[in-house]
Design a protein around this motif. Structure first.
Motif, mmCIF file in Angstrom:
data_model
loop_
_atom_site.group_PDB
_atom_site.id
_atom_site.type_symbol
_atom_site.label_atom_id
_atom_site.label_comp_id
_atom_site.label_asym_id
_atom_site.label_seq_id
_atom_site.Cartn_x
_atom_site.Cartn_y
_atom_site.Cartn_z
ATOM 1 N N SER A 1 -7.877 8.736 3.232
ATOM 2 C CA SER A 1 -6.639 9.897 4.372
ATOM 3 C C SER A 1 -4.930 9.438 4.057
ATOM 4 N N ARG A 2 -4.763 8.432 4.175
ATOM 5 C CA ARG A 2 -3.550 7.826 4.211
ATOM 6 C C ARG A 2 -1.984 8.952 2.683
ATOM 7 N N LEU A 3 -3.340 8.168 1.978
ATOM 8 C CA LEU A 3 -3.367 8.936 0.609
ATOM 9 C C LEU A 3 -2.808 9.914 -0.244
ATOM 10 N N GLU A 4 -3.924 10.397 0.468
ATOM 11 C CA GLU A 4 -4.962 12.262 0.417
ATOM 12 C C GLU A 4 -3.362 12.494 0.724
ATOM 13 N N LYS A 5 -2.994 12.631 1.856
ATOM 14 C CA LYS A 5 -1.426 13.319 2.703
ATOM 15 C C LYS A 5 -0.253 13.468 2.142
ATOM 16 N N GLN A 6 0.087 12.350 1.544
ATOM 17 C CA GLN A 6 0.924 11.495 0.307
ATOM 18 C C GLN A 6 0.982 12.020 -0.732
ATOM 19 N N TYR A 7 0.448 12.189 -1.582
ATOM 20 C CA TYR A 7 -0.373 12.820 -2.573
ATOM 21 C C TYR A 7 0.126 14.591 -2.320
ATOM 22 N N ALA A 8 -0.268 14.850 -1.416
ATOM 23 C CA ALA A 8 -0.249 16.451 -1.247
ATOM 24 C C ALA A 8 1.177 16.373 -0.803
ATOM 25 N N ALA A 9 1.947 15.738 -0.211
ATOM 26 C CA ALA A 9 3.277 16.514 -0.007
ATOM 27 C C ALA A 9 4.266 16.215 -1.075
ATOM 28 N N ARG A 10 3.638 15.265 -2.038
ATOM 29 C CA ARG A 10 4.480 15.011 -3.262
ATOM 30 C C ARG A 10 4.122 16.893 -4.495
ATOM 31 N N LEU A 11 2.464 17.049 -4.139
ATOM 32 C CA LEU A 11 2.565 17.958 -4.619
ATOM 33 C C LEU A 11 3.531 19.612 -4.311
ATOM 34 N N GLN B 1 1.118 -1.131 -0.267
ATOM 35 C CA GLN B 1 0.351 -0.138 0.140
ATOM 36 C C GLN B 1 0.768 1.121 0.102
ATOM 37 N N THR B 2 2.092 1.071 -0.170
ATOM 38 C CA THR B 2 3.151 2.208 0.234
ATOM 39 C C THR B 2 2.884 2.828 -1.542
ATOM 40 N N GLN B 3 3.159 1.829 -2.699
ATOM 41 C CA GLN B 3 3.042 2.603 -4.338
ATOM 42 C C GLN B 3 1.717 3.532 -4.306
ATOM 43 N N LEU B 4 2.231 4.701 -4.958
ATOM 44 C CA LEU B 4 1.349 4.972 -5.693
ATOM 45 C C LEU B 4 0.829 5.528 -6.868
ATOM 46 N N HIS B 5 0.023 5.238 -7.502
ATOM 47 C CA HIS B 5 -1.048 5.091 -8.560
ATOM 48 C C HIS B 5 -1.179 6.018 -9.563
ATOM 49 N N SER B 6 -1.631 7.708 -8.871
ATOM 50 C CA SER B 6 -1.408 9.009 -9.506
ATOM 51 C C SER B 6 -0.217 9.457 -9.915
ATOM 52 N N TRP C 1 -11.919 4.923 3.907
ATOM 53 C CA TRP C 1 -11.816 6.237 4.354
ATOM 54 C C TRP C 1 -9.776 5.970 5.237
ATOM 55 N N SER C 2 -9.361 5.064 5.977
ATOM 56 C CA SER C 2 -8.283 5.182 6.577
ATOM 57 C C SER C 2 -6.975 4.818 5.262
ATOM 58 N N THR C 3 -6.856 4.463 4.269
ATOM 59 C CA THR C 3 -6.863 4.388 2.396
ATOM 60 C C THR C 3 -6.679 5.720 1.990
#
Length: 180
Positions: free
Chosen positions: A170-180, A8-13, A166-168
């Motif tokens: 929330s985690r992904l939203e934070k990870q994507y925000a950190a990348r942008l 679940q650490t791989q980002l696809h978008s 929801w927990s996934t």
């Protein structure tokens, strides 16, 4: 069938240009199976949203979201609690059965467009989703949303317990925000 959920650490978008999000995910085929999960309300409701599609160019699309019916392990985050059930409408702009589906998606006062492209890769199918004409704020949320929704689809197709929404998210939203 894969018995282990992908890491679940791989980002696809990715944000390919301002206002355009692209997601790629390899799913277990065949392509007919993936097409059914894109176009049939009952199957689509298991990973994204219910709602009827009039499968022809110019046909109406209705997406009826009820994320409480998706796999969950926690309460809805505060900022999303006012959403409850919500509905989006659009019109099919391109249709090549078993290969390509695109439609407008009215989001607030804007018409965004989403396309799904399916490409067979041996026994698997590459799903490419491109969501265009998004505001910057919506694009950040959409990146995590598409990632978790298609992750749930991958889990269903692989026959494993679907990840919690929801927990996934929330985690992904934070990870994507950190990348942008």
């Amino acid at each position: 069938m894969n018995s282990v959920r992908e890491t679940q650490t791989q980002l696809h978008s990715t944000l390919v240009e301002p206002g355009t999000v692209r997601l790629e995910r390899l799913l277990p085929g065949p392509v007919e199976r993936i097409w059914a999960y894109l176009t049939e309300s009952g199957k689509r409701a298991k990973w994204l949203a219910a709602g009827e599609f009039d499968l022809r160019v110019g046909g109406k699309v209705r997406l009826e979201f009820d994320n409480s019916k998706l796999p969950n392990d926690s309460d809805t985050p505060e900022k999303y609690k006012n959403l409850g059930k919500h509905q989006f409408e659009g019109v099919i702009t391109r249709l090549e059965p078993l290969r390509l589906l695109a439609y407008t998606w009215t989001w607030g006062s804007a018409d965004t467009e989403v396309s799904y492209e399916l490409t067979p890769r041996g026994k698997d199918v590459l799903l490419v989703i491109v969501h265009r004409r998004l505001s910057d704020e919506v694009a950040r949320s959409v990146m995590g949303g598409w990632d978790v929704h298609t992750g749930i689809l991958a889990d269903i197709l692989n026959g494993v317990e679907p990840r919690p929404f929801w927990s996934t998210h929330s985690r992904l939203e934070k990870q994507y925000a950190a990348r942008l």
